[in-house]
Design an enzyme around this catalytic site. Structure first.
Site, mmCIF file in Angstrom:
data_model
loop_
_atom_site.group_PDB
_atom_site.id
_atom_site.type_symbol
_atom_site.label_atom_id
_atom_site.label_comp_id
_atom_site.label_asym_id
_atom_site.label_seq_id
_atom_site.Cartn_x
_atom_site.Cartn_y
_atom_site.Cartn_z
ATOM 1 N N ARG A 38 79.826 65.295 60.837
ATOM 2 C CA ARG A 38 79.276 63.980 60.567
ATOM 3 C C ARG A 38 77.785 64.230 60.350
ATOM 4 N NH1 ARG A 38 79.682 58.299 63.995
ATOM 5 N NH2 ARG A 38 77.704 59.019 64.847
ATOM 6 N N LYS A 92 76.934 49.162 71.472
ATOM 7 C CA LYS A 92 77.187 48.713 70.090
ATOM 8 C C LYS A 92 78.574 48.117 69.905
ATOM 9 C CE LYS A 92 78.559 53.311 68.530
ATOM 10 N NZ LYS A 92 78.110 54.597 67.979
HETATM 11 C C1 PLP Z 1 78.306 55.426 69.058
HETATM 12 C C2 PLP Z 1 77.492 56.614 69.309
HETATM 13 C C3 PLP Z 1 77.392 57.118 70.614
HETATM 14 C C4 PLP Z 1 78.187 56.537 71.777
HETATM 15 O O1 PLP Z 1 79.535 56.896 71.629
HETATM 16 P P1 PLP Z 1 80.637 56.560 72.746
HETATM 17 O O2 PLP Z 1 81.822 57.361 72.341
HETATM 18 O O3 PLP Z 1 80.873 55.106 72.705
HETATM 19 O O4 PLP Z 1 80.085 57.019 74.051
HETATM 20 C C5 PLP Z 1 76.579 58.204 70.813
HETATM 21 N N1 PLP Z 1 75.903 58.780 69.798
HETATM 22 C C6 PLP Z 1 75.971 58.328 68.526
HETATM 23 C C7 PLP Z 1 75.193 59.015 67.455
HETATM 24 C C8 PLP Z 1 76.773 57.235 68.237
HETATM 25 O O5 PLP Z 1 76.848 56.784 66.980
#
Ligand code: PLP
Length: 359
Positions: free
Chosen positions: A133, A38
């Site tokens: 969160r 992302k």
């Molecule tokens: C963005 C995200 C991840 C990945 O996070 P990183 O720190 O980039 O590995 C995993 N789980 C959720 C729910 C996220 O929003």
């Protein structure tokens, strides 16, 4: 063809190298990995690199990105990371095989959408083990799982947690054990197998590497450590990975020697901030053609150690280049390494060209 500026140069082969290191660690634990791209808006070359390196599924927070990933035909399950938006349930069920959910309400909406489309949708129940969160509070997870078990066209396949995102809580043996315990109570209440326990994002990797991650945790969703080669708990380099995976290149559009403190009465700047200035005398300053509309100017580090970012406005980045060790002139290029937040902006900005470099 002359490359334009500003541009984001992406090195998918290097990202694949990082992915192999990180995915091997997860696979050695018996866990599956969802590749998360992302931060580069699911750039197809990056997604291809991560899948080629052995990702078991592809995950993204935006349904638009999952739609473009679907067009790549990768034959990997897709996972939506963001909590589902009720009004987008039909698209979500169409483009995401699996979603992460934090309420019975969203599971009901997805169940309805799946029934209308004649498909079965897979869902993971997120548990809040302390980061505040997403996630249901642990003591009422079993009730939600029990009710979800009765929903048509919806298969609850497991539980998950997300840490170190909002509250900065570090994944630990305690909170991971809590997640396993909650899974066990959900399993008992619902009669469902709930075989998947998604332990978290890149912040789970230090605990995994230490050998203390509970064996039951069998899924991770990994973005940053693969894409930037960083340990997200302290932003140190992750062992065995490279950090030269992406590069910002901007161009000098003005070069002047000026004082380091503005002259005249001062008020707020264009962003409503009151900025303090260090008096370092007359300095050679450069303006580059990138700004806060494209990135976070505090999150980009010049490759030349003699160049310092001193500020930025919407369209202009101001650098102190007095001590530059590389050539600086009007029209010359300056390169930077972006951090996660800066990369997010660069990848998203339509004003920044994206270029793929091999090797
Ligand atoms: C963005 C995200 C991840 C990945 O996070 P990183 O720190 O980039 O590995 C995993 N789980 C959720 C729910 C996220 O929003």
């Amino acid at each position: 063809m002359i490359a334009q500026t500003p541009r984001l140069e992406i090195y998918p082969d290097r990202i694949a190298e990082n992915a192999r290191v990180v995915y091997d660690l997860c696979h050695a634990h018996g866990a599956q990995v969802a590749a998360v791209g992302k931060v580069v808006c699911a750039h197809p070359e990056v997604v291809h690199a991560m899948v080629g390196a052995g990702a078991d599924m592809v995950a993204d927070s935006r349904i638009q990105n999952l739609t473009s990933i679907a067009a790549l035909g990768l034959e990997r399950p897709s996972m939506l990371l963001r909590i589902p938006t009720p009004s987008a349930a039909h698209d979500i069920v169409r483009y995401a095989d699996i979603t992460l959910n934090s309420s019975l309400g969203s599971l009901q909406v997805l169940s309805d959408a799946a029934r209308m489309l004649g498909v079965t949708h897979q869902a993971v129940l997120m548990i809040d083990v302390g980061d505040l969160r997403e996630g249901v509070w642990p003591d009422h997870a079993a009730k939600v799982a029990e009710a979800a078990a009765a929903l048509p066209n919806l298969e609850l396949i497991g539980v998950g947690a997300n840490l170190a995102c909002y509250g900065g809580v570090i994944p630990s043996v305690e909170n991971m054990r809590m997640l396993v315990d909650v899974r066990d109570s959900c399993r008992e209440a619902s009669g469902l197998e709930l075989g998947l326990i998604s332990g978290g994002n890149s912040s789970s990797l230090p605990l995994l590497a230490s050998g203390d991650m509970p064996a039951e945790i069998n899924h991770f969703r990994i973005g940053e450590t693969v894409i930037l080669g960083s340990n997200v708990l302290d932003r140190s380099d992750w062992p065995g990975t490279r950090q030269d995976t992406v590069r910002l290149v901007a161009e000098i559009v003005e070069l002047e020697r000026k004082p380091s403190v503005p002259i005249g009465l001062r008020a707020q700047n264009a962003f409503g901030e009151t900025v303090e200035f260090d008096d370092r005398g007359m300095r050679l300053r450069a303006i580059c053609n990138i700004g806060r509309q494209d990135t976070s100017v505090d999150g980009i580090l010049p490759h030349d150690p003699g160049i310092r970012v001193i500020g930025g406005s919407s369209d202009h980045l101001i650098l102190d280049v007095e001590d530059a060790t590389t050539e600086v002139r009007l029209g010359s290029e300056v390169s930077f390494t972006p951090n996660y937040g800066a990369l997010l902006g660069l990848a998203t900005s339509p004003y920044v060209e994206k270029i793929v470099r091999r090797g």
